[in-house]
Design an enzyme around this catalytic site. Structure first.
Site, short mmCIF file in Angstrom:
data_model
loop_
_atom_site.label_atom_id
_atom_site.label_comp_id
_atom_site.label_asym_id
_atom_site.label_seq_id
_atom_site.Cartn_x
_atom_site.Cartn_y
_atom_site.Cartn_z
CG ASP A 37 -3.74 7.42 2.20
OD1 ASP A 37 -4.73 7.49 1.44
OD2 ASP A 37 -2.63 6.97 1.82
CB THR A 38 -7.13 10.78 0.21
OG1 THR A 38 -8.25 9.87 0.16
CG2 THR A 38 -6.01 10.22 -0.65
NE ARG A 46 0.54 9.40 4.22
CZ ARG A 46 -0.22 8.30 4.12
NH1 ARG A 46 -0.93 7.86 5.13
NH2 ARG A 46 -0.28 7.66 2.98
CD GLU A 72 -7.38 4.16 -3.48
OE1 GLU A 72 -6.68 4.06 -4.50
OE2 GLU A 72 -6.97 3.85 -2.35
CD GLU A 86 -5.98 0.54 -3.86
OE1 GLU A 86 -5.60 -0.62 -3.72
OE2 GLU A 86 -5.34 1.50 -3.40
N GLY A 125 1.76 2.95 -2.31
CA GLY A 125 2.67 3.00 -3.45
C GLY A 125 3.94 2.18 -3.31
CB SER A 168 -0.93 0.00 1.21
OG SER A 168 -0.20 0.23 2.38
N1 LIG Z 1 -3.75 1.72 -13.70
C1 LIG Z 1 -3.36 2.93 -13.33
N2 LIG Z 1 -3.30 3.94 -14.23
C2 LIG Z 1 -2.87 5.17 -13.87
N3 LIG Z 1 -2.49 5.49 -12.64
C3 LIG Z 1 -2.53 4.54 -11.69
C4 LIG Z 1 -2.97 3.21 -11.99
N4 LIG Z 1 -2.92 2.48 -10.86
C5 LIG Z 1 -2.47 3.32 -9.90
N5 LIG Z 1 -2.24 4.55 -10.39
C6 LIG Z 1 -1.78 5.72 -9.62
O1 LIG Z 1 -1.07 5.28 -8.48
C7 LIG Z 1 -1.80 5.60 -7.28
C8 LIG Z 1 -1.64 4.50 -6.25
O2 LIG Z 1 -2.17 3.29 -6.75
P1 LIG Z 1 -2.94 2.30 -5.80
O3 LIG Z 1 -4.02 3.02 -5.12
O4 LIG Z 1 -3.30 1.10 -6.59
O5 LIG Z 1 -1.74 1.97 -4.80
P2 LIG Z 1 -1.72 1.67 -3.27
O6 LIG Z 1 -0.34 1.26 -2.98
O7 LIG Z 1 -2.83 0.74 -2.95
O8 LIG Z 1 -1.99 3.03 -2.58
P3 LIG Z 1 -2.87 3.32 -1.26
O9 LIG Z 1 -2.63 2.20 -0.31
O10 LIG Z 1 -2.27 4.61 -0.79
O11 LIG Z 1 -4.26 3.48 -1.73
C9 LIG Z 1 -3.24 5.81 -7.74
O12 LIG Z 1 -3.95 6.59 -6.82
C10 LIG Z 1 -2.99 6.49 -9.09
O13 LIG Z 1 -2.63 7.83 -8.93
N1 LIG Z 2 -2.48 3.99 2.20
C1 LIG Z 2 -2.67 3.24 3.40
C2 LIG Z 2 -2.27 4.07 4.59
O1 LIG Z 2 -2.02 5.25 4.50
N2 LIG Z 2 -2.20 3.43 5.76
C3 LIG Z 2 -1.77 4.07 6.97
O2 LIG Z 2 -0.36 4.07 7.02
C4 LIG Z 2 0.09 3.23 8.08
C5 LIG Z 2 1.37 2.52 7.73
O3 LIG Z 2 2.36 3.48 7.66
P1 LIG Z 2 3.93 3.09 7.67
O4 LIG Z 2 4.16 2.27 6.44
O5 LIG Z 2 4.60 4.43 7.68
O6 LIG Z 2 4.19 2.29 8.91
C6 LIG Z 2 -1.05 2.30 8.38
O7 LIG Z 2 -0.97 1.78 9.69
C7 LIG Z 2 -2.22 3.24 8.17
O8 LIG Z 2 -2.42 4.09 9.26
MG LIG Z 3 -4.83 3.43 -3.54
#
Ligand SMILES: Nc1ncnc2c1ncn2[C@@H]1O[C@H](COP(=O)(O)OP(=O)(O)OP(=O)(O)O)[C@@H](O)[C@H]1O
Ligand SMILES: NCC(=O)N[C@@H]1O[C@H](COP(=O)([O-])[O-])[C@@H](O)[C@H]1O
Ligand SMILES: [Mg+2]
Length: 386
Positions: A278-279, A356, A259, A271, A154, A152
């Site tokens: 977080d947002t 973060r 999302e 997803e 990214g 997660s």
């Molecule tokens: N298929 C795609 N096409 C274009 N941009 C994408 C695509 N997949 C992801 N992204 C970009 O990357 C970002 C993060 O992707 P995603 O939400 O799948 O990752 P994540 O690791 O689950 O993040 P989080 O846990 O923060 O939600 C998306 O919000 C978007 O900006």
């Molecule tokens: N996009 C999901 C998200 O923002 N999750 C938040 O980040 C923490 C993990 O942070 P860390 O990797 O810095 O420990 C999680 O515990 C949750 O609070």
């Molecule tokens: Mg995401």
């Protein structure tokens, strides 16, 4: 002694910290669990445990010892098969053990959304080995987005623009996942105009939506969010339809972060988090009930008569630039001199590149103005090694 319900939080980051604070406001007993000591939510919970949450035995041990009324997942990387068993034995998992399991990895939720519910998503392929990955990427075409199936914020994610970049993207994914398992998703790159999180809450009195939250992501992690995000009536209708379909399917009570990508002619499902997003930190300053307050109310089975947006607002996270053990954040005083601005410091014990560590939150008459204020506040904040 005041007799109350016991909440066990699995994952104790910045989002969990706010959940615990809200739970305590309603008098609950709170227990925070995470993979490392001194996690943010542990700092405000009644008790805490440091365990490997991907280890089913460790998860069971804590649950059996504490006998919580509610098990609340806060992160995706948990031994969710064990949660399914615990639920069968009578424990309550939020929103449901199946929702936690399906969203734990990208494959479960993507197949459910696309193949079962027929929601519009980017095209995708899964791969376990480098050879499968190369074939899959060529089939999807370039650019494509590569992500470990369990990660997660990214982590391990990259955009692959040509065949020459394949090896590098594979290596990024192998190093960045939350578990050492080679499986990745290869997604078609969507050229969206904007992206949003539609916070959707399933409560005893029905399903409700918060105003859309617009956000900007860099390297797969959010760097700015604001609420409301301007959308056409047709886009809002489509977005709510998608959010209703996926959250109805996942079931249970609680908040979900849906999302979505907004392209010129289409809304794509990306997803969903079956927990605060977080947002959605921005809702700490914009709504009558933040996403954390909504989550706690919903999971307790309390009613949510209305969700009101009190003001437009924006959030800007502070991300660490280096990996250090001892650090502080400077500039809080200057950041707080910006109008209508608050700062939340998470208190994470150590930093990593891109981790973060705090967030600036601002309100204003318009989302644009709030974004400007939050940006000014963020400029003042700095991580300093000590
Ligand atoms: N298929 C795609 N096409 C274009 N941009 C994408 C695509 N997949 C992801 N992204 C970009 O990357 C970002 C993060 O992707 P995603 O939400 O799948 O990752 P994540 O690791 O689950 O993040 P989080 O846990 O923060 O939600 C998306 O919000 C978007 O900006
Ligand atoms: N996009 C999901 C998200 O923002 N999750 C938040 O980040 C923490 C993990 O942070 P860390 O990797 O810095 O420990 C999680 O515990 C949750 O609070
Ligand atoms: Mg995401």
């Amino acid at each position: 002694m005041y007799q109350t319900k016991k909440v066990l939080l699995l994952g104790s980051g910045e989002l969990g910290k706010e959940v615990i604070i809200e739970a305590q406001r309603l008098g609950l007993e709170t227990i925070a669990v995470d993979r490392y000591e001194h996690a943010p939510a542990m700092q405000v919970a009644h008790r805490s445990y440091c365990v490997d949450m991907l280890n089913p035995d460790k998860v069971r041990e804590v649950v059996e010892k504490e006998q919580p009324d509610l098990i609340v997942p806060e992160i995706e990387a948990i031994a969710t098969s064990e949660l399914v068993k615990l639920e069968e034995e009578g424990f309550r998992v939020i929103p449901t053990a199946r929702a936690a399991k399906l969203t734990m990895d990208r494959e479960g939720i993507r197949r459910l959304a696309s193949e079962t519910l027929k929601l519009p998503t980017a095209q995708y392929k899964f791969a376990d080995t480098y050879e499968e990955f190369v074939l899959g990427a060529k089939e999807i075409g370039f650019p494509c987005v590569i992500k470990p199936i369990m990660s997660s914020s990214g982590k391990g994610q990259s955009v692959c623009r040509s065949e020459e970049e394949l090896e590098e993207c594979w290596n990024i994914a192998m190093e960045g996942g939350r578990v050492q398992n080679g499986r990745v998703i290869i997604e078609e790159f969507i050229r969206f105009e904007s992206e949003i999180t539609l916070l959707t809450v399933r409560a005893v009195n029905g399903t409700m939506f918060c105003a859309p939250i617009g956000h900007i992501q860099k390297d797969g992690d959010y760097i700015e969010s604001w609420q409301p995000h301007h959308m056409t009536e047709a886009q809002i209708e489509e977005a709510e339809k998608i959010a209703k379909a996926i959250t109805d399917e996942l079931g249970g009570y609680g908040i979900f972060g849906v999302e979505l990508f907004l392209a010129e002619d289409k809304v794509y499902f990306s997803e969903v988090s079956p927990r605060p997003h977080d947002t959605g930190l921005v809702t700490l300053v914009t709504q009558n009930l933040s996403e954390f307050a909504l989550h706690v109310r919903a999971i307790l089975g309390f009613p949510i008569p209305e969700i009101t947006q009190l003001s437009p607002g924006a959030s800007r996270p502070l991300k660490a630039k280096t990996e250090v053990n001892d650090y502080t954040i400077t500039g809080i005083e200057e950041a707080l001199a910006v109008p209508n601005t608050q700062v939340r410091v998470f208190g994470k014990p150590v930093t990593k590149v891109g981790r973060r560590i705090a967030v600036a939150l601002s309100t204003a008459e318009t989302a644009e103005q709030a974004r400007d204020y939050a940006g000014q506040a963020l400029e003042k904040l700095q991580m300093k090694e000590v």
